[in-house]
Scaffold this motif. Structure first.
Motif, PDB file in Angstrom:
ATOM      1  N   ARG A 227      56.893 -69.685  19.876  1.00  0.00           N
ATOM      2  CA  ARG A 227      57.813 -70.809  20.036  1.00  0.00           C
ATOM      3  C   ARG A 227      58.860 -70.454  21.083  1.00  0.00           C
ATOM      4  O   ARG A 227      59.208 -69.288  21.261  1.00  0.00           O
ATOM      5  CB  ARG A 227      58.511 -71.144  18.716  1.00  0.00           C
ATOM      6  CG  ARG A 227      57.575 -71.473  17.570  1.00  0.00           C
ATOM      7  CD  ARG A 227      58.359 -71.849  16.319  1.00  0.00           C
ATOM      8  NE  ARG A 227      59.303 -70.801  15.960  1.00  0.00           N
ATOM      9  CZ  ARG A 227      58.987 -69.746  15.206  1.00  0.00           C
ATOM     10  NH1 ARG A 227      57.750 -69.599  14.748  1.00  0.00           N
ATOM     11  NH2 ARG A 227      59.897 -68.833  14.930  1.00  0.00           N
ATOM     12  N   SER A 229      61.861 -70.954  20.848  1.00  0.00           N
ATOM     13  CA  SER A 229      63.052 -70.435  20.170  1.00  0.00           C
ATOM     14  C   SER A 229      63.048 -68.915  20.088  1.00  0.00           C
ATOM     15  O   SER A 229      64.066 -68.309  19.754  1.00  0.00           O
ATOM     16  CB  SER A 229      63.160 -71.027  18.765  1.00  0.00           C
ATOM     17  OG  SER A 229      62.000 -70.721  18.001  1.00  0.00           O
ATOM     18  N   SER A 233      65.711 -65.622  19.409  1.00  0.00           N
ATOM     19  CA  SER A 233      65.460 -65.174  18.042  1.00  0.00           C
ATOM     20  C   SER A 233      65.962 -63.758  17.778  1.00  0.00           C
ATOM     21  O   SER A 233      66.016 -63.328  16.632  1.00  0.00           O
ATOM     22  CB  SER A 233      63.960 -65.237  17.723  1.00  0.00           C
ATOM     23  OG  SER A 233      63.237 -64.334  18.539  1.00  0.00           O
ATOM     24  N   HIS A 236      68.599 -63.812  15.386  1.00  0.00           N
ATOM     25  CA  HIS A 236      68.114 -63.956  14.019  1.00  0.00           C
ATOM     26  C   HIS A 236      67.558 -62.624  13.504  1.00  0.00           C
ATOM     27  O   HIS A 236      67.735 -62.272  12.331  1.00  0.00           O
ATOM     28  CB  HIS A 236      67.043 -65.039  13.946  1.00  0.00           C
ATOM     29  CG  HIS A 236      67.515 -66.395  14.383  1.00  0.00           C
ATOM     30  ND1 HIS A 236      68.474 -67.106  13.690  1.00  0.00           N
ATOM     31  CD2 HIS A 236      67.178 -67.161  15.462  1.00  0.00           C
ATOM     32  CE1 HIS A 236      68.700 -68.263  14.302  1.00  0.00           C
ATOM     33  NE2 HIS A 236      67.928 -68.319  15.379  1.00  0.00           N
TER      34      HIS A 236
END
Length: 587
Positions: A227, A229, A233, A236
């Motif tokens: 993805r 994203s 990440s 994250h």
């Protein structure tokens, strides 16, 4: 997944890695060493080459080129760590490693072209792409170790990998720096001085590729969809790492290790530049000798750390490393640069840094969820990069402010004091136990027979004979798992004994309420602990086994656990036994 790790997951006794796993592991170590050597060889060719080129054109950027290179090697980790973690978690780690090996070979072909053209910006750009290659390689090479060897050998494998890496870095810095200086003196041209070493390094990239294909192909985890994203990440991943307190503290400790190393490296480069300015041929030689001392200390510390952590992860080594880092930084402040005392202090700093790093690095890998190991390690790598980037900015700021190298090392010592005090608060038990057991092993040769009979997980009731007052320490040092002992709760109220009992996680039991004591002991076993009870209930007065009391039987029945008999031999007639009815004073 090797049988050793499968058994560990099921709580069974591990037979150990197979021969093919060991071949793969040692091939990985060779690949990692060659990769680290090539990275440092290019970096420490560009540093003195840049100083020489800057001196030739009358520019002042030669002193800050090392900081630019330092940021270039960190930037790919910050930008592409999520992609590297995703690749490691989605594809076979072996195939990711092979891709990285091919990338390195291509980069060095371009490096040779830049040296032939005498075009420094292209060579610096190649260094950036070499850092991209290392970014892709990092989570795969770290994550595959547990898949090859299993959890029980992670401490040993971590120390060996660190040793190989440091020795390779050492060789790359020392050999290339000295070689460059010698050829610069002979040829008078920085480009000629660097070309032939780069040819040999490029041949080393071919060797790296061969070793990549000697590593066993491990199965790919469940593939994760790609993805957009993923580009952000890494925040994250870092948050995932920081959410777990044990992983967070381990990762912060590892980041401090790399920041400490980066500061030492840049401060020593400043020392060399001040002593040998304007592209002097001795600049490369001086930096090589300083890095030889620091990296040599890390190499020795990594070997010792691997041996100490061979059976289990010894976290008590971490605060000891912090103490050594603090003391050595203060010694460097007092030393004259390039004196023997200066080099010894640098070596001691490297030794302490390795002691600080090895156990927490192994702990981080062991605590990772196997399915998320790539993400966790990528998050840790990002944190390491941020720490080193902060070190680069900090050292450049201190350089611009006019702080001397001695003042910078003093500041480093103060930071190490704070870090060490915090670690001591976190790991007092592990540190004191390590010191106590080290002193114990200095006087007693402890040999454990059939340690694999102890289950790796689950509650166990340990039932040894009781020969001397040292039995508890001997058992704790010999056991492959932490052991909790039973102690009458009245002793916990005594100032010294109580603190020691709490430090060693002793289980308090009542001397007046037998049923409660049995209940507490059984509960400790049911929680998955190894609990030790001396079935005789007292110290042997004859050296032979006495009559067993009923406490052991009642605890075992209540907890429904495994009873592990243990026999202590060789302690009778010691000063801590009751031989001849006397303790300590015996003739």
């Amino acid at each position: 997944m090797p049988a050793s790790e499968q058994n560990e997951k099921q709580g069974l006794e591990s037979p150990g890695p197979e021969r093919r796993h060991w071949i793969s592991f040692w091939s990985l170590m060779g690949l990692q060493a060659q990769n680290a050597f090539n990275d440092k060889a290019l970096q420490f060719t560009l540093v003195p080459l840049g100083a020489w080129v800057a001196a030739m054109v009358g520019a002042q950027w030669g002193a800050t080129l090392p900081h630019l290179l330092g940021m270039l090697i960190l930037l790919p980790f910050i930008l592409f760590a999520p992609l590297a973690g995703w690749a490691s978690d989605s594809f076979s780690k072996t195939r990711v490693i092979r891709l990285a090996a091919w990338m390195q070979l291509v980069v060095f072909v371009v490096v040779l072209s830049s040296f032939r053209m005498e075009f420094l910006p292209l060579a610096v750009a190649c260094f950036f792409f070499l850092a991209v290659q290392s970014t892709i390689l990092s989570p795969a090479k770290n994550g595959i170790i547990k898949e090859l060897l299993g959890s029980s050998r992670l401490g040993f494998a971590s120390g060996i990998m660190q040793m190989f890496t440091i020795l390779a870095i050492l060789a790359g810095q020392i050999l290339i720096g000295i070689w460059f200086s010698s050829r610069l003196e002979a040829t008078g041209s920085g480009w000629s001085a660097g070309l032939f070493p780069m040819i040999l390094v490029s041949l080393g990239a071919v060797v790296t590729l061969v070793m990549a294909y000697m590593i066993q192909v491990v199965p790919a985890p469940a593939r994760k969809p790609f993805r957009l994203s993923l580009a952000v990440s890494h925040f994250h991943q870092l948050r995932q790492l920081l959410n777990s307190r044990p992983l967070r503290l381990s990762a912060l400790g590892i980041a401090y290790f790399w920041a400490f190393g980066a500061l030492v490296q840049f401060i020593t480069l400043q020392i060399a530049g001040e002593r040998y300015p304007d592209g002097h041929p001795n600049f490369g030689r001086a930096t090589s000798y300083m890095m030889l001392a620091a990296s040599g200390g890390i190499g020795v510390g990594s070997i010792l750390g691997a041996l100490i952590n061979k059976r289990h992860i010894e976290l008590g080594l971490n605060p000891l490393g912090g103490i050594i880092m603090t003391v050595s930084s203060l010694l460097i402040v007092l030393a004259q640069p390039e004196s023997w005392f200066f080099y010894v202090a640098l070596a001691i700093a490297g030794l302490g840094a390795a002691f600080f790093f090895v156990p927490i690095n192994a702990f981080l890998q062991d605590e990772c969820d196997p399915d998320q190991r790539g993400n966790i390690l990528a998050g840790s790598a990002l944190l390491n990069c941020l720490g080193m980037a902060g070190a680069v900015v900090l050292q450049l700021t201190m350089l611009k402010l006019g702080l001397s190298p001695a003042e910078q090392f003093l500041l480093l010592a103060l930071v190490s004091v704070v870090a060490t005090c915090y670690v001591m608060r976190l790991l007092p038990r592990a540190f004191i136990k390590m010191l106590a057991f080290s002193a114990l092993r200095a006087f007693y040769r402890i040999e454990t027979i059939h340690p694999k009979r102890m289950p790796e997980k689950g509650g166990v009731l340990l039932t040894p004979n009781h020969v001397s007052y040292l039995d508890a320490l001997i058992l704790t040092a010999a056991s492959p798992r932490p052991v909790r002992f039973l102690m009458v709760s009245d002793y916990f109220e005594k100032p010294v004994v109580g603190k020691v009992a709490k430090l060693f996680d002793t289980v308090p039991i009542s001397s007046k309420r037998a049923k409660d004591a049995i209940q507490v002991a059984a509960a400790a076993v049911e929680e998955g602990n190894v609990v030790c009870i001396f079935p005789e209930g007292e110290l042997s007065r004859s050296g032979f086994m006495g009559e067993f009391k009923r406490g052991m039987e009642l605890i075992a029945r209540k907890a429904d656990c495994l009873i592990q008999p243990v026999y202590l031999d060789g302690l009778w007639k010691s000063i801590f036994s009751a031989e001849r009815g006397k303790f300590f004073w015996k003739k």
